[in-house]
Motif scaffolding. Sequence first.
Motif, short mmCIF file in Angstrom:
data_model
loop_
_atom_site.label_atom_id
_atom_site.label_comp_id
_atom_site.label_asym_id
_atom_site.label_seq_id
_atom_site.Cartn_x
_atom_site.Cartn_y
_atom_site.Cartn_z
N PRO A 192 0.82 -1.22 0.00
CA PRO A 192 0.00 0.00 0.00
C PRO A 192 0.85 1.26 0.00
N PHE A 193 2.00 1.16 0.62
CA PHE A 193 2.87 2.34 0.71
C PHE A 193 3.24 2.87 -0.68
N ASP A 194 3.52 1.95 -1.61
CA ASP A 194 3.92 2.38 -2.95
C ASP A 194 2.82 3.17 -3.64
N ILE A 195 1.60 2.86 -3.26
CA ILE A 195 0.48 3.45 -3.97
C ILE A 195 0.16 4.86 -3.52
N PHE A 196 0.22 5.10 -2.22
CA PHE A 196 -0.20 6.45 -1.82
C PHE A 196 0.95 7.33 -1.37
N ARG A 197 2.18 6.95 -1.73
CA ARG A 197 3.32 7.80 -1.40
C ARG A 197 3.15 9.17 -2.07
N GLY A 198 2.40 9.19 -3.18
CA GLY A 198 2.08 10.45 -3.84
C GLY A 198 3.19 10.93 -4.76
N TRP A 212 15.36 2.08 4.24
CA TRP A 212 16.04 2.39 2.98
C TRP A 212 15.30 1.71 1.85
N PHE A 213 15.54 2.22 0.66
CA PHE A 213 14.95 1.61 -0.54
C PHE A 213 16.05 1.24 -1.50
N GLY A 214 15.85 0.21 -2.26
CA GLY A 214 16.83 -0.22 -3.25
C GLY A 214 17.99 -0.95 -2.60
N LYS A 252 20.83 2.04 -3.39
CA LYS A 252 20.31 2.09 -2.02
C LYS A 252 20.25 3.53 -1.51
N THR A 253 19.04 3.96 -1.16
CA THR A 253 18.90 5.31 -0.60
C THR A 253 18.17 5.23 0.72
N TYR A 254 18.63 6.00 1.67
CA TYR A 254 17.98 6.03 2.98
C TYR A 254 16.87 7.06 2.97
N ALA A 255 15.67 6.63 3.30
CA ALA A 255 14.54 7.57 3.37
C ALA A 255 14.42 8.08 4.80
N VAL A 256 14.64 7.19 5.76
CA VAL A 256 14.58 7.59 7.17
C VAL A 256 15.83 7.04 7.87
N GLY A 302 8.89 19.48 6.93
CA GLY A 302 10.19 19.27 6.32
C GLY A 302 10.05 19.27 4.82
N PRO A 303 11.15 19.47 4.11
CA PRO A 303 11.07 19.55 2.65
C PRO A 303 10.59 18.24 2.02
N SER A 304 10.17 18.37 0.79
CA SER A 304 9.72 17.19 0.05
C SER A 304 10.88 16.20 -0.08
N GLY A 305 10.61 14.96 0.12
CA GLY A 305 11.64 13.93 0.01
C GLY A 305 12.43 13.73 1.29
N SER A 306 12.02 14.40 2.38
CA SER A 306 12.79 14.27 3.62
C SER A 306 12.40 13.02 4.41
N GLY A 307 11.40 12.28 3.96
CA GLY A 307 11.09 11.00 4.61
C GLY A 307 9.84 11.03 5.46
N LYS A 308 9.01 12.06 5.33
CA LYS A 308 7.85 12.21 6.21
C LYS A 308 6.82 11.09 5.98
N THR A 309 6.47 10.87 4.70
CA THR A 309 5.47 9.84 4.42
C THR A 309 5.99 8.46 4.83
N THR A 310 7.26 8.23 4.59
CA THR A 310 7.87 6.95 4.99
C THR A 310 7.75 6.76 6.50
N LEU A 311 8.05 7.81 7.23
CA LEU A 311 7.97 7.73 8.69
C LEU A 311 6.54 7.46 9.16
N1 LIG Z 1 9.33 2.84 -2.72
C1 LIG Z 1 10.40 3.63 -2.83
N2 LIG Z 1 11.41 3.28 -3.62
C2 LIG Z 1 12.50 4.07 -3.72
N3 LIG Z 1 12.64 5.21 -3.08
C3 LIG Z 1 11.66 5.63 -2.28
C4 LIG Z 1 10.49 4.86 -2.11
N4 LIG Z 1 9.70 5.50 -1.25
C5 LIG Z 1 10.34 6.64 -0.89
N5 LIG Z 1 11.51 6.71 -1.51
C6 LIG Z 1 12.49 7.79 -1.31
O1 LIG Z 1 12.57 8.05 0.07
C7 LIG Z 1 12.69 9.43 0.28
C8 LIG Z 1 11.61 9.90 1.23
O2 LIG Z 1 10.36 9.82 0.63
P1 LIG Z 1 9.02 10.30 1.33
O3 LIG Z 1 8.93 9.60 2.62
O4 LIG Z 1 7.93 10.09 0.37
O5 LIG Z 1 9.30 11.84 1.56
P2 LIG Z 1 8.28 13.01 1.89
O6 LIG Z 1 6.99 12.41 2.26
O7 LIG Z 1 8.93 13.73 2.99
O8 LIG Z 1 8.19 13.85 0.67
C9 LIG Z 1 12.63 10.10 -1.06
O9 LIG Z 1 13.95 10.34 -1.48
C10 LIG Z 1 12.00 9.06 -1.95
O10 LIG Z 1 12.47 9.18 -3.26
#
Ligand SMILES: Nc1ncnc2c1ncn2[C@@H]1O[C@H](COP(=O)(O)OP(=O)(O)O)[C@@H](O)[C@H]1O
Lengths: 378, 233
Positions: free
Chosen positions: A372-378, B14-16, B21-25, B42-51
Motif C-alpha cells: 500500500p505504501f507504494d500506492i499512496f506515497r504520492g 532504505w529503498f533499493g 540504495k537510498t535512505y529515506a529515514v 520538512g522539505p519534500s523527500g525528507s522522509g515524512k510519508t515513509t515515517l
Molecule cells: N518505494 C520507494 N522506492 C524508492 N525510493 C523511495 C520509495 N519511497 C520513498 N523513496 C524515497 O525516500 C525518500 C523519502 O520519501 P518520502 O517519505 O515520500 O518523503 P516526503 O513524504 O517527505 O516527501 C525520497 O527520497 C524518496 O524518493
Amino acid sequence: MYGILKIAYKLLVNDKGKFVALLVGITFAVFLMVMMTSMFAGILTRSSSTILNVGAKVWVMDPAVTTPASSIPMPDYVVDAVRSIKGVKYAVPLYSGGALVKLRSGAYQAVTVIGLDDPSLFGRPELVAGQIKDIYAENAFIVVEDAEFQKLENPKLGTTFEINDHQGVVVGLAKVVSAGLFGIPTLYTTYNRAITYIPSTRFTASYILVEPKSQQDIPYIQRQVQVLGYEALTKDEFIQKISDFYKYKTGLGINVLVMTVISFIVGLSISGQTFYTFILENLEKFGAIKAIGAKGRQLVYMILFQALFTALIGYGLGIGLAALLITIARSRMPDYAAMITFSNIWLAFIMVLVIAGISSYIGIRKVIRIEPFDIFRG
Amino acid sequence: MANLAIKANALVKWFGEGEAKTYAVREASFEAFFGEILYIVGPSGSGKTTLLSMISGILRPNAGTVEVEGRDIWRLSDNEIADFRLNKIGFVFQDYHLFPRLTTVENVAIPLILKRMDWNKALDVAMHFLDIVGLKERAQLPPVKLSGGEQQRVAIARAMASNPDILIFDEPTASLDGDTGKRIVDFVKKNILNEKRCIVIVTHDNRIFEYADRIMNMEDGKITAVVTANDGS
Ligand SMILES: Nc1ncnc2c1ncn2[C@@H]1O[C@H](COP(=O)(O)OP(=O)(O)O)[C@@H](O)[C@H]1O
Ligand SMILES: [Mg+2]
C-alpha cells in the motif's frame, strides 16, 4: 464477510464498461461451447435413432456396418443360426432400407422403410393413431409422425400412395423416441412386405434383433455370432460404434473438439485479460483497502467473488442465448439437430469455473503483492 | 506529561539495494502523546510519508521499533498488523483514495465493513460521521461529485469511522485552497481531538501551524528539531 462481498460487487458492477466486457467474453465462450457440443450431441443421438426406436437388446450385423443407414444385408440362414445359439430367447430379422414414395400430388419423396418381423412385430413403434394389427392388412404402412412427417403431405389414416410402383395405404401413425439424422420420413411395415415391395439382393435381413435369455448370456452369444462371421452388439455398444464412427472417422469429433477448445481459449483470453485490466485499474483501491486494515484473506474473497459472480452470470447468459437460438432454429428448421444435453451444460460450467479460477488467480497474485505504501506515497 | 501514544525508536528505512540504495529515514526517534496535535514538517523527500507509514503499521522498517500504547507493532503477525491498522489507526491519505464507484457514505463505511459490522448498521454509523464533518446531505453522491475540501472531509470521516485512537494526516491541506485547509484543521482540532486521541499531521503549510501543539522538523531522513508551540493551547 457479506459486507466486503457487497463492496466487491459494487466495485465490479458499477464499472459498467469493464463488467459488460467481462460478461461478453464469458457469454461468448459459453455460447460457442454449448452450440458446438449441442450440435455434436444432436447428430450423435440422431445417428442412433433406429437403435433407440427399435429398442432391441442385441443387434447382429455385418461387421462392416458403421451407421444404421449403411446396413449390409445378411443371408437368411444367419437368422436360423443365431436362433440356435444357446442363450438366445428369440431372434428376428429387421429390414431397413430406402424407397421412393410417389405422393398424391405426384411428387416423389425418399423414405426409410423399416420391416418388422411378421409374427412378432418386434421393435414396433408406439402408435398415436390406428391399430398395430392393421399392419397385416393389404399394402399397410405405418407413418412416423416426426419432423419429416409433412414431407409426406401430412397423411391421415387411409391416405394412399405409391411406393416403388406398389400401392401403399396409411393404417397408423406412430411416434418415436428420436428423429433420424437424414431428414427423410420413416415408414414401418412388415418384414415380408418390405422385401417384396423394395427391390433387394438375395440377402434380405439388415439386422437380426436378439432377445437373450439373460444378461449373462450376451458374451457367449457375441462369441458365437463372431464365429459365424458376423458381429453382435448390445444396444449401447452399437450406439457407441456409430458415435465412434462420427467422432473419429468423419472428422466431426475432432472438429468439434478443436472448436470447443478454441472457444474456451477465446473466452479465457478475453475474460482473463479484461479481469486482469480490471484488477490493475483497481490496484490502488485494493491497496487503500489493505492500508485501512483489510486482511489478505478478505482481498482474496473479494476477487474470487468478483470472478465467480461474473463467470456465473456470463454462464447463465451463454446457456440462455444458446437455448434461445436452438429453440428458434428448431421452430424454423424441422431437421435442426442441436440439442443441449446435461453433459454439455456441465462441460461449459466446468470450463467457466476454470476461466474464473485462472482469472482470479492472476488477480489475487497481483493484489496480494501490492505494497500500500507504494500506492499512496504520492 | 500526558499519556504516551506512539514511541518511535531509531527507525531506519532504505529503498533499493547496492548502488541504488537510498535512505529515506535514518534513525528517527520521537514520541507522540494522547491529547496533542503533533506536526511533522520538512522539505519534500525528507522522509515524512515513509515515517508515517512505519508508525501506522503500513510499511515495515529496516531497523528500529514502533511502540503504540506500549505494544511493539512490528512484532505482530500480518493479520494482527492489519487489525491494528483497522482498529487503532485512522489514516487520511494525501490523495484521499476514495472509491469513485461507491457512494460517499459507503466510502466512509469501509473500515466498519472490514470489521464485519452489518451493512446497514455500518451505513448508519458512517452517516453519523458524515454528519460530524457536515456532509450528511452528500451521502448518496459518488465522491467525484464533491469539491476537494469535501472529499478531504469524507476521507477524515472514513479515518474516524472505526473510532481509532490515533489519526494520521499526510499533507491534508496540500490540494486545498488556504481557507479550506485552515477550516479543516480547525475542525479537526475542535471536533476530533480529545484527551484520548493523538493526531499526527504532516504538512508544509505554515498557515495551519497555529493549530499545532508541537512541531517536529525533518530533514534528509532525520529529525532535526522539536519545538513546542507557545500559543498556550
Ligand atoms: N518505494 C520507494 N522506492 C524508492 N525510493 C523511495 C520509495 N519511497 C520513498 N523513496 C524515497 O525516500 C525518500 C523519502 O520519501 P518520502 O517519505 O515520500 O518523503 P516526503 O513524504 O517527505 O516527501 C525520497 O527520497 C524518496 O524518493
Ligand atoms: Mg510525502
